[in-house]
Design a protein around this motif. Structure first.
Motif, PDB file in Angstrom:
ATOM      1  N   LYS A  95      20.773  58.647   1.283  1.00 52.29           N
ATOM      2  CA  LYS A  95      20.183  59.880   0.771  1.00 52.29           C
ATOM      3  C   LYS A  95      19.541  60.710   1.878  1.00 52.29           C
ATOM      4  O   LYS A  95      19.497  61.945   1.795  1.00 52.29           O
ATOM      5  CB  LYS A  95      19.166  59.553  -0.331  1.00 52.29           C
ATOM      6  N   LEU A  96      19.041  60.038   2.911  1.00 51.62           N
ATOM      7  CA  LEU A  96      18.467  60.760   4.048  1.00 51.62           C
ATOM      8  C   LEU A  96      19.546  61.278   4.991  1.00 51.62           C
ATOM      9  O   LEU A  96      19.296  62.173   5.798  1.00 51.62           O
ATOM     10  CB  LEU A  96      17.506  59.855   4.826  1.00 51.62           C
ATOM     11  N   GLY A  97      20.741  60.689   4.910  1.00 51.83           N
ATOM     12  CA  GLY A  97      21.811  61.066   5.823  1.00 51.83           C
ATOM     13  C   GLY A  97      21.719  60.383   7.162  1.00 51.83           C
ATOM     14  O   GLY A  97      22.206  60.906   8.177  1.00 51.83           O
ATOM     15  N   VAL A  98      21.092  59.196   7.204  1.00 53.85           N
ATOM     16  CA  VAL A  98      20.995  58.420   8.438  1.00 53.85           C
ATOM     17  C   VAL A  98      22.187  57.470   8.507  1.00 53.85           C
ATOM     18  O   VAL A  98      22.419  56.691   7.576  1.00 53.85           O
ATOM     19  CB  VAL A  98      19.672  57.607   8.491  1.00 53.85           C
ATOM     20  N   ALA A  99      22.928  57.525   9.594  1.00 55.86           N
ATOM     21  CA  ALA A  99      24.098  56.660   9.752  1.00 55.86           C
ATOM     22  C   ALA A  99      23.686  55.199   9.702  1.00 55.86           C
ATOM     23  O   ALA A  99      22.598  54.827  10.150  1.00 55.86           O
ATOM     24  CB  ALA A  99      24.799  56.960  11.075  1.00 55.86           C
ATOM     25  N   ALA A 100      24.548  54.365   9.152  1.00 57.57           N
ATOM     26  CA  ALA A 100      24.232  52.951   8.946  1.00 57.57           C
ATOM     27  C   ALA A 100      23.807  52.257  10.231  1.00 57.57           C
ATOM     28  O   ALA A 100      22.925  51.388  10.211  1.00 57.57           O
ATOM     29  CB  ALA A 100      25.433  52.238   8.335  1.00 57.57           C
ATOM     30  N   GLU A 101      24.391  52.626  11.359  1.00 56.96           N
ATOM     31  CA  GLU A 101      24.053  51.969  12.622  1.00 56.96           C
ATOM     32  C   GLU A 101      22.649  52.331  13.108  1.00 56.96           C
ATOM     33  O   GLU A 101      22.130  51.701  14.023  1.00 56.96           O
ATOM     34  CB  GLU A 101      25.086  52.304  13.702  1.00 56.96           C
ATOM     35  N   ARG A 102      22.032  53.327  12.484  1.00 58.14           N
ATOM     36  CA  ARG A 102      20.659  53.703  12.851  1.00 58.14           C
ATOM     37  C   ARG A 102      19.639  53.225  11.813  1.00 58.14           C
ATOM     38  O   ARG A 102      18.492  53.636  11.844  1.00 58.14           O
ATOM     39  CB  ARG A 102      20.556  55.215  13.036  1.00 58.14           C
ATOM     40  N   VAL A 103      20.071  52.349  10.913  1.00 59.79           N
ATOM     41  CA  VAL A 103      19.173  51.762   9.911  1.00 59.79           C
ATOM     42  C   VAL A 103      19.031  50.277  10.209  1.00 59.79           C
ATOM     43  O   VAL A 103      20.021  49.548  10.259  1.00 59.79           O
ATOM     44  CB  VAL A 103      19.715  51.961   8.484  1.00 59.79           C
ATOM     45  N   PHE A 104      17.798  49.820  10.412  1.00 51.22           N
ATOM     46  CA  PHE A 104      17.572  48.409  10.758  1.00 51.22           C
ATOM     47  C   PHE A 104      17.470  47.575   9.485  1.00 51.22           C
ATOM     48  O   PHE A 104      16.710  47.908   8.577  1.00 51.22           O
ATOM     49  CB  PHE A 104      16.302  48.243  11.580  1.00 51.22           C
ATOM     50  N   ILE A 105      18.235  46.483   9.448  1.00 48.39           N
ATOM     51  CA  ILE A 105      18.225  45.580   8.293  1.00 48.39           C
ATOM     52  C   ILE A 105      18.133  44.131   8.766  1.00 48.39           C
ATOM     53  O   ILE A 105      18.927  43.685   9.594  1.00 48.39           O
ATOM     54  CB  ILE A 105      19.506  45.745   7.438  1.00 48.39           C
ATOM     55  N   ASN A 106      17.156  43.414   8.265  1.00 45.61           N
ATOM     56  CA  ASN A 106      17.090  41.964   8.488  1.00 45.61           C
ATOM     57  C   ASN A 106      16.732  41.211   7.205  1.00 45.61           C
ATOM     58  O   ASN A 106      16.390  40.027   7.242  1.00 45.61           O
ATOM     59  CB  ASN A 106      16.119  41.605   9.617  1.00 45.61           C
TER      60      ASN A 106
END
Length: 334
Positions: free
Chosen positions: A274-285
């Motif tokens: 929804k923010l338009g942030v590419a997946a590679e710029r979202v941190f997930i752990n």
């Protein structure tokens, strides 16, 4: 106003790992069901007798080492938690003792999963008033102590852990890791108590006190209306992130890394989308730790720095949503 800098980060999780396969033996669920709905594969579980202050002290020592500082330099100790060792004394006082300190300012904050971001704002205020302050801020939780292992909709979600940062008015990294310090640019915090009943732990508190010998009931544990919380979490984090970027004259394109509260992967992915942030710029752990409430964002921040996802010049956007409801966002330039 005096600038406030994150000079060091660290995190600590218990040794024991509870996998989805382990949960299949405890409650009616499956790895496929958990993974498809939450993205979680495993979570760390505190050992018997291991308290929130133990995890917090361990994370604090790592953050101090990263900052190149000694515990004796600290002036303030702040702990964000909903699962302290006890009602009183505060978890922060116990952490202080475990660091071998006395005569510091120590206090706890409870803003549920947004607790770390609320703590960041508190730390900024302290530095503005006392530029010489050196503050330890920890998010620490043992959520499994308040997890109902018979409720398959919630018991698969939560894990234990602690994340810590050192904050001061000076950016110098000292003799620690040499990683760049992060200047806290802005924070935007919100709350709305009208939805309190959607995510709550009430048993044993003043609204539902227990009598001696009374059997512990479901209200002692986390109770959540998942679909309602999901929608509110996505909407609130999206909105507050857009607002904080706008008021700082920034756009989503300026963000190098988005670190959201690690509630579940579907919420994280929805916020990023929804923010338009590419997946590679979202941190997930969240896949490895589950939802650790107030510890979630500082664990992710510390791990992102360790992995080299945050470098000099990186603009990091932190956001969280939790019971209360509380939510917020912070911008940090490293």
């Amino acid at each position: 106003m005096t600038n406030a800098y994150i000079r060091g980060t660290g995190f600590h999780v218990p040794d024991r790992i509870l996998t989805n396969a382990d949960l299949e033996k405890i409650v009616e669920t499956s790895d496929e069901w958990i993974t498809s709905r939450t993205g979680i594969k495993e979570r760390h579980i505190a050992a018997k007798g291991e308290a929130a202050s133990d995890l917090a002290a361990a994370a604090a020592k790592k953050a101090l080492a990263d900052a190149g500082m000694e515990a004796e330099e600290l002036t303030h100790i702040l702990v964000a938690t909903v699962t302290p060792d006890c009602y009183t004394p505060a978890c922060s006082c116990l952490v202080q003792a475990k660091l071998g300190l006395t005569h510091r300012i120590a206090m706890d904050l409870n803003a549920a999963c947004s607790g770390f971001l609320y703590g960041l704002e508190q730390a900024r205020a302290i530095v503005a008033l006392k530029p010489e302050a050196k503050i330890l801020l920890v998010g620490a939780e043992i959520l499994t102590s308040r997890t109902n292992w018979e409720d398959r909709t919630t018991c698969v979600l939560f894990g234990d852990g602690a994340g810590a940062v050192i904050i001061s008015g000076e950016p110098a990294p000292g003799t620690g890791s040499g990683r760049p310090a992060g200047r806290i640019l802005d924070s935007l915090l919100c709350s709305d108590g009208s939805g309190a009943d959607l995510l709550v732990i009430s048993g044993g508190a003043s609204s539902e006190p227990y009598a001696t010998g009374q059997v512990v009931g479901p209200s002692h544990y986390i109770r959540m209306k998942g679909q309602d919380v999901f929608k509110l979490a996505v909407r609130s984090m999206e909105s507050v992130c857009k607002d904080i970027l706008a008021r700082n004259g920034l756009s989503v394109d300026d963000v190098d890394l988005l670190i959201p509260h690690q509630a579940n992967s579907r919420i994280i992915e929805a916020v990023g989308r929804k923010l338009g942030v590419a997946a590679e710029r979202v941190f997930i752990n969240v896949d490895r730790y589950g939802n650790t409430s107030a510890a979630s964002v500082p664990i992710a921040l510390a791990e992102a720095r360790q992995q080299g996802r945050i470098t000099e010049g990186s603009l990091v956007l932190l956001t969280a949503f939790g019971g209360g409801f509380t939510w917020g966002a912070s911008l940090v330039r490293f």
